[in-house]
Design an enzyme around this catalytic site. Structure first.
Site, PDB file in Angstrom:
ATOM      1  CG  ASN A  40      -1.703   1.255   1.390  1.00 46.18           C
ATOM      2  OD1 ASN A  40      -1.836   2.027   0.437  1.00 46.18           O
ATOM      3  ND2 ASN A  40      -2.264   1.482   2.576  1.00 46.18           N
ATOM      4  CD1 TRP A  41       3.915   1.227  -2.650  1.00 41.41           C
ATOM      5  CD2 TRP A  41       3.877   2.298  -4.615  1.00 41.41           C
ATOM      6  NE1 TRP A  41       4.800   0.591  -3.490  1.00 41.41           N
ATOM      7  CE2 TRP A  41       4.797   1.229  -4.704  1.00 41.41           C
ATOM      8  CE3 TRP A  41       3.684   3.103  -5.734  1.00 41.41           C
ATOM      9  CZ2 TRP A  41       5.521   0.959  -5.871  1.00 41.41           C
ATOM     10  CZ3 TRP A  41       4.403   2.835  -6.886  1.00 41.41           C
ATOM     11  CH2 TRP A  41       5.310   1.775  -6.955  1.00 41.41           C
ATOM     12  CE  LYS A  42       0.220   3.528   4.732  1.00 40.45           C
ATOM     13  NZ  LYS A  42       0.074   3.711   6.153  1.00 40.45           N
ATOM     14  CG  HIS A  91      -5.811   1.845   5.015  1.00 37.79           C
ATOM     15  ND1 HIS A  91      -5.390   2.821   5.897  1.00 37.79           N
ATOM     16  CD2 HIS A  91      -4.784   0.973   4.883  1.00 37.79           C
ATOM     17  CE1 HIS A  91      -4.146   2.534   6.277  1.00 37.79           C
ATOM     18  NE2 HIS A  91      -3.761   1.422   5.678  1.00 37.79           N
ATOM     19  CD  GLU A 109      -2.983   5.533   6.571  1.00 38.93           C
ATOM     20  OE1 GLU A 109      -2.975   5.586   5.332  1.00 38.93           O
ATOM     21  OE2 GLU A 109      -2.044   5.047   7.237  1.00 38.93           O
ATOM     22  CD  GLU A 126      -3.584  -2.658   7.423  1.00 36.67           C
ATOM     23  OE1 GLU A 126      -2.454  -2.878   6.973  1.00 36.67           O
ATOM     24  OE2 GLU A 126      -4.233  -1.651   7.160  1.00 36.67           O
ATOM     25  N   GLY A 144       2.308   2.260  10.745  1.00 35.83           N
ATOM     26  CA  GLY A 144       3.255   3.358  10.582  1.00 35.83           C
ATOM     27  C   GLY A 144       3.959   3.778  11.865  1.00 35.83           C
ATOM     28  CB  SER A 157       5.123  -1.703  12.041  1.00 37.27           C
ATOM     29  OG  SER A 157       4.654  -0.377  12.270  1.00 37.27           O
ATOM     30  N   GLY A 192       2.784  -1.007   4.333  1.00 43.33           N
ATOM     31  CA  GLY A 192       2.844   0.412   3.968  1.00 43.33           C
ATOM     32  C   GLY A 192       4.280   0.850   3.764  1.00 43.33           C
ATOM     33  N   GLY A 193       4.873   1.460   4.803  1.00 43.23           N
ATOM     34  CA  GLY A 193       6.207   2.055   4.705  1.00 43.23           C
ATOM     35  C   GLY A 193       7.262   1.165   4.055  1.00 43.23           C
TER      36      GLY A 193
HETATM   37  C1  PEP Z   1      -0.831   0.118   5.963  1.00 43.81           C
HETATM   38  O1  PEP Z   1      -0.817   1.239   5.511  1.00 43.81           O
HETATM   39  O2  PEP Z   1      -1.769  -0.630   5.694  1.00 43.81           O
HETATM   40  C2  PEP Z   1       0.268  -0.293   6.830  1.00 43.81           C
HETATM   41  C3  PEP Z   1       0.192  -1.462   7.407  1.00 43.81           C
HETATM   42  O3  PEP Z   1       1.322   0.595   6.984  1.00 43.81           O
HETATM   43  P1  PEP Z   1       2.740   0.275   7.693  1.00 43.81           P
HETATM   44  O4  PEP Z   1       3.241  -1.015   7.105  1.00 43.81           O
HETATM   45  O5  PEP Z   1       3.597   1.443   7.328  1.00 43.81           O
HETATM   46  O6  PEP Z   1       2.479   0.151   9.146  1.00 43.81           O
END
Ligand code: PEP
Length: 251
Positions: A9-11, A96, A98, A168, A174, A214, A235-236
């Site tokens: 997930n590049w957001k 998600h 966010e 999640e 994040g 994470s 994500g990251g």
């Molecule tokens: C996400 O955005 O779904 C996520 C899990 O981010 P991260 O891996 O950065 O925690």
């Protein structure tokens, strides 16, 4: 029987140039995937570009980060399931945290999005997860099951391959903190039991359950060793070819 899925997930990150460099580097690192699948969900302006780069690698799929449930019309700023299909998407992220926290997404809007995605042949990656307050109050299971039931309300599912669920914990997204693999596995077994109640054992056994929060090269192997964890939503650590390649190459 469930093929592991590692989804990026590049957001709201990456220019066209950065995306091209990252995907070319990733493809050079991972080769053909045989016993696993990957996906990249870039922001909308990159779908076409990233889709073209992935065209020669069918085991790395393209996904959207959101959709609206109507097919077309006066909905400024939105993108529909037929549009995502048209640009080559296989997956779409729904609900998600966010989007729930910042853009007013609710369980009932998620339900409409899940249905719209499925009606147009997209596979939704439905996200659920608890806040830190809910976790500390011992309400994790009640919270995720209620989000889950709300978002799957009215859904007729004839194959578990047409749904992916990402658990999640919001406090782990994040932040560098993760749930323990054992605890995540426990919550995810409850999600699978709920799927069985809603759709029957056969379909529940086909749905892929991803852990998100994470995930990194250093912890992916421990999560993937758990019985109920069929993959990860990342994500990251999905923004760099080196780290996402290692996540895809979990052992
Ligand atoms: C996400 O955005 O779904 C996520 C899990 O981010 P991260 O891996 O950065 O925690």
């Amino acid at each position: 029987m469930r093929i592991p899925l590692l989804a990026a997930n590049w957001k709201m990150n990456m220019t066209r140039r950065e995306a091209r460099v990252m995907v070319e580097d990733l493809l050079a690192r991972v080769g053909d995937l045989r016993d696993r699948e990957a996906a990249i969900c870039p922001p909308f302006h990159l779908l076409s570009e990233v889709g073209s780069l992935l065209a020669a690698r069918p085991s790395i799929r393209l996904g959207g980060q959101d959709l609206y449930w109507k097919d077309s019309g006066a909905f400024t700023g939105e993108v529909s399931a037929p549009m995502l299909r048209d640009v080559g998407c296989h997956f779409v992220i729904v609900g998600h945290s966010e989007r729930r926290a910042l853009f007013g997404e609710t369980d009932s809007s998620c339900a409409q999005k899940v249905t719209a995605a499925q009606n147009h042949g997209l596979v939704p990656i439905l996200c659920v997860g608890e806040t830190l307050e809910e976790r500390e109050a011992g309400r994790t299971q009640e919270r995720v099951v209620s989000q889950f039931r709300g978002a799957l309300q009215g859904l007729a599912l004839d194959s578990g391959e047409r749904l992916v669920v990402a658990y999640e914990p919001i406090w782990a997204i994040g932040t560098g903190k993760t749930d323990s693999p054992e605890e995540a596995n426990r919550t995810m077994s409850l999600l699978r039991a709920t799927l069985a109640e809603l759709f029957g054992e056969r379909i529940a056994a086909q749905v892929r359950l991803l852990y998100g929060g994470s995930v990194k090269p250093e912890n992916i192997d421990a999560f993937m060793a758990c019985r109920e964890i069929d993959g990860a939503l990342v994500g990251g650590a999905s923004l760099k070819a080196e780290s996402f390649a290692r996540i895809i190459q979990f052992q």
